[in-house]
Design a protein around this motif. Structure first.
Motif, PDB file in Angstrom:
ATOM      1  N   GLU A 227      33.149  15.975 -31.471  1.00  0.00           N
ATOM      2  CA  GLU A 227      34.152  16.398 -32.171  1.00  0.00           C
ATOM      3  C   GLU A 227      34.384  15.406 -33.228  1.00  0.00           C
ATOM      4  O   GLU A 227      34.282  14.163 -33.098  1.00  0.00           O
ATOM      5  N   HIS A 354      34.575  12.411 -30.860  1.00  0.00           N
ATOM      6  CA  HIS A 354      34.970  12.306 -29.283  1.00  0.00           C
ATOM      7  C   HIS A 354      33.618  12.775 -29.103  1.00  0.00           C
ATOM      8  O   HIS A 354      32.953  13.936 -29.419  1.00  0.00           O
ATOM      9  N   GLU A 481      35.714  12.608 -21.765  1.00  0.00           N
ATOM     10  CA  GLU A 481      35.634  12.670 -23.293  1.00  0.00           C
ATOM     11  C   GLU A 481      35.515  11.275 -23.858  1.00  0.00           C
ATOM     12  O   GLU A 481      36.402  10.424 -23.529  1.00  0.00           O
TER      13      GLU A 481
HETATM   14 MG    MG Z   1      39.012  16.425 -27.612  1.00  0.00          MG
END
Ligand code: MG
Ligand code: ADP
Length: 732
Positions: A227, A354, A481
């Motif tokens: 991300e 991320h 994550e």
């Molecule tokens: Mg996320």
């Protein structure tokens, strides 16, 4: 004086805004069908099948899927097919695309054109041109790996990452992802170690799965989705901020009246102008085979996020690099600048990346997915335990992998996530871990014994409701994550180290189980339970932003390294080098070279920022302040006749306060300049130099910034030369 340029920028932005509204419908009704455009410019599996003879296609897939050796004859056929396909898409040139240690990507374009000697030319692309390139490596950082007299490096085709055509104004370029090595075979890039770590984790994961009876598994693949957060500002403003141009962040700027306190930007309505940019960006990325899926507004004004669907980790890292490049280009086309820096604006949320991480078998099973059967849960628990142990044992290298001058603004400050690594599991999974440590679980029926591999785990809902946004490493249902990456950095090192720490810990578990006499459920449980007990300190579900956590983490003995030079200190220490060498990720010299390059990059970044601070303060801010002084003095003179003594006194008081502010700023600038001069004259190693810039220069820049920001809120608006936060952040 440049102040009028700021006013002109504002006028020109509002003019072009009205203009583009009229064209907007066409962009929105463009009827490209996504399935037709996706991957159109990628030499992907479908194209390979279509264009290669079957035997060559099968051989190439073997190379891609199981790392088999690439035969010269295959490469020749592939090169021919690739060239014809690329020319069909308008390519005139080809390039070996690689990721030197700078953190960006590099490319050198060569034309397909080859004179035949009779005044004619043909288009040629041979197997050797596909497989190996020879860029002059002397100007890329090598951290001591290469003496300038052996400047050559070579790039080697990475068939696991698909080639693609990038369209430019005058034709396309066939872009071939490659690894970059020195002539002696040492990795000079970020991709080679990542590919090696993929091998390592595959081997260790397969080993433990085979050990517990899953003998059908032959390979395990790490997979990731990155991300990406970013800011957008209008290009007219960008051009007037020398700090944004040189450093990608504003080194000065007073807080806007309204920041992010209303939380009204996060997931808010996307403005038409930004939406147009996003659609164009997505279209371009889809053509390049990047499966961008999600877009939304982020927390700070003018901050946004983009996320693709996850893929094999090395492709995902490549595509994230490509995404950042394309993002900058498309933003420029839309009259904007995409800011990927971790902290472009002080006082507002910074940007991160991320890295969503999981590992899956060649039989298609995600090993971080809690299973439906006790046996699947057994492998899940083993992988979970290994990951937890890896994070705890190797906090230092994980921290080092995300260290950068830009990320220091987030990790070191009171902003998410902190420099302290911890792992968030969610209440239910923590309950499972606790039960595994204690060997018992309390249910409605009373206290029961836990039997790993025999009992089912409690149903773990995929969407963990108590998801913790403050954690640097959060379990999110079927993946981890890693949220502490900087937005501008390459995800390659963090990805490499996640693979490495998981591989090492899986081997640790396998060794222990074997030492107990081989796999039984009871042996696995004994090992898991001891391991979790030993490494449970890394688990934390509270608020990572608080001072209390920093204190508690210290009591738990967790590392807290707020700055880059501190974070890098263990990168090449001997126990880490042993680890790197054992798993073939870095040789000693490769590890040391990265330690040097990371430190050198840090020091250079700070140097550039300090120069920008000095230049802007001395040549823009202080002159504007002098004008303001003159104007105030002049007006004090003028009010005398009109309004009398009291009014004059009040004006002069204001002027004298302002003069003090100017003098503080001037002193702060002098102090910064002399610190820079002092450091310039010293002959320091990379590590010492980074530390010196961190300790001596960074605080002086902060000091100067404070003084300049006070001037910004005192100088008459029409004299202020730099676009202000309240303008840059709220016009899109
Ligand atoms: Mg996320
Ligand atoms: P979030 O709640 O963080 O928005 P998403 O489900 O939208 O989570 O996923 C965020 C990123 O994680 C996306 O890039 C997605 O493709 C990726 N992702 C999802 N599942 C996995 C997985 N098993 N392994 C790696 N990445 C994954």
């Amino acid at each position: 004086m440049t102040a009028h340029l700021r006013q002109e920028a504002i006028r020109s932005i509002s003019a072009s805004d009205t203009r583009s509204k009229t064209d907007r419908t066409s962009a929105l009704t463009s009827s490209d069908r996504l399935p037709d455009t996706f991957g159109l410019y990628v030499f992907d599996d479908a194209v390979q099948r279509d264009r290669l003879p079957t035997d060559i296609y099968i051989a190439l897939r073997r190379v891609i899927e199981s790392g088999a050796r690439l035969e010269e004859s295959i490469a020749g056929e592939v090169a021919r097919a690739m060239k014809d396909w690329a020319i069909g898409h308008g390519a005139t040139h080809y390039t070996h695309w690689f990721q030197p240690m700078t953190g960006s990507t590099a490319e050198k374009h060569d034309s397909f054109l080859e004179p035949t000697g009779s005044g004619q030319a043909i288009l040629k692309f041979s197997s050797s041109q596909l497989v190996q390139g020879e860029p002059d490596a002397s100007s890329f950082p090598s951290g001591g790996l290469r003496a300038t007299f052996e400047a050559r490096g070579y790039t080697a085709w990475d068939p696991t990452s698909p080639a693609f055509v990038r369209k430019g104004p005058g034709g396309g370029t066939l872009t071939i992802p490659t690894a970059f090595c020195s002539w002696r075979g040492e990795a000079l890039d970020k991709k080679t170690p990542l590919l090696r770590s993929c091998e390592a984790v595959s081997k260790s994961a397969t080993r433990i799965l085979n050990l517990i009876g899953e003998t059908d598994v032959k390979r395990v693949m790490a997979q990731a989705g990155c991300e990406q957060e970013y800011f957008l500002v209008d290009r007219e403003f960008y051009k007037l901020r020398p700090d944004l141009i040189a450093c990608n962040r504003t080194v000065f700027g007073a807080a806007p009246y309204k920041g992010q306190e209303f939380d009204d930007h996060y997931f808010g309505n996307i403005s038409p102008r930004v939406l147009e940019f996003m659609q164009d960006l997505e279209r371009e990325l889809w053509l390049l085979g990047v499966p961008v899926k999600t877009r939304h507004n982020e927390v700070a004004p003018s901050q946004f996020e983009l996320a693709p669907i996850y893929q094999g980790i090395s492709v995902s890292v490549d595509q994230n690099m490509l995404t950042m490049e394309v993002m900058r280009e498309v933003a420029a086309r839309h009259g904007m600048a995409a800011l990927l820096h971790e902290k472009p604006f002080a006082g507002l949320n910074g940007s991160g990346k991320h890295l969503n991480y999981s590992v899956a078998t060649d039989t298609g099973r995600n090993l971080f997915e809690p299973g439906k059967t006790p046996h699947k849960n057994l492998s899940f628990i083993l992988f979970l335990t290994a990951f937890i142990r890896g994070c705890d044992k190797h906090q230092d290298i994980l921290r080092a992998s995300i260290a950068s001058a830009g990320n220091d603004h987030r990790l070191g400050a009171n902003e998410a996530p902190p420099a302290i690594l911890s792992v968030f599991l969610g209440a239910q999974l923590e309950g499972v871990v606790k039960a595994l440590i204690e060997g018992t679980v309390t249910t409605e029926q009373g206290v029961e014994t836990v039997r790993l591999g025999v009992d089912a785990l409690p149903n773990l809902p995929k969407d963990v409701s108590d998801r913790n946004r403050t954690s640097p490493m959060a379990f999110t249902g079927n993946k981890f994550e890693f949220r502490a990456l900087g937005s501008a950095q390459s995800a390659a090192y963090p990805a490499t180290f996640l693979n490495l720490i998981l591989a090492e810990s899986l081997d640790y578990l396998s060794d222990k189980i074997e030492r107990l006499g081989g796999f039984t459920e009871a042996n696995a449980q004994t090992v898991v339970s001891a391991c979790l007990r030993q490494h449970g300190r890394i688990l934390f579900s509270g608020d990572n932003y608080t001072d209390d956590w920093a204190k508690e983490a210290q009591e738990r003995g967790l590392l807290n390294r707020p700055t880059t030079p501190e974070a890098l200190q263990d990168w090449a220490m001997s126990s880490n080098v042993d680890l790197f060498e054992k798993y073939g990720v870095f040789s000693r010299s490769e590890a040391e070279s990265r330690f040097h390059v990371q430190n050198e990059t840090y020091a250079n970044k700070i140097k550039v920022e300090a120069r920008a601070c000095l230049d802007i303060a001395d040549t823009l801010v202080l002159p504007a302040s002098s004008l303001h002084q003159l104007r105030s003095a002049d007006s004090a003179e003028k009010v005398k006749g009109l309004l009398g003594e009291e009014a004059v006194a009040s004006q002069l008081e204001g002027l004298s306060e302002f003069t003090q502010r100017v003098s503080s700023a001037r002193k702060a600038s002098v102090a910064l300049r002399s610190a820079m001069e002092e450091l310039d004259g010293r002959d320091l190693g990379e590590g010492e130099s980074a530390t010196a810039y961190c300790e001596k220069v960074v605080p002086l820049m902060a000091h100067l910034r404070e003084a300049v920001d006070l001037l910004e809120i005192s100088v008459d608006d029409d004299l202020w030369p730099l676009p202000k936060y309240r303008e840059m952040l709220f016009v899109l």
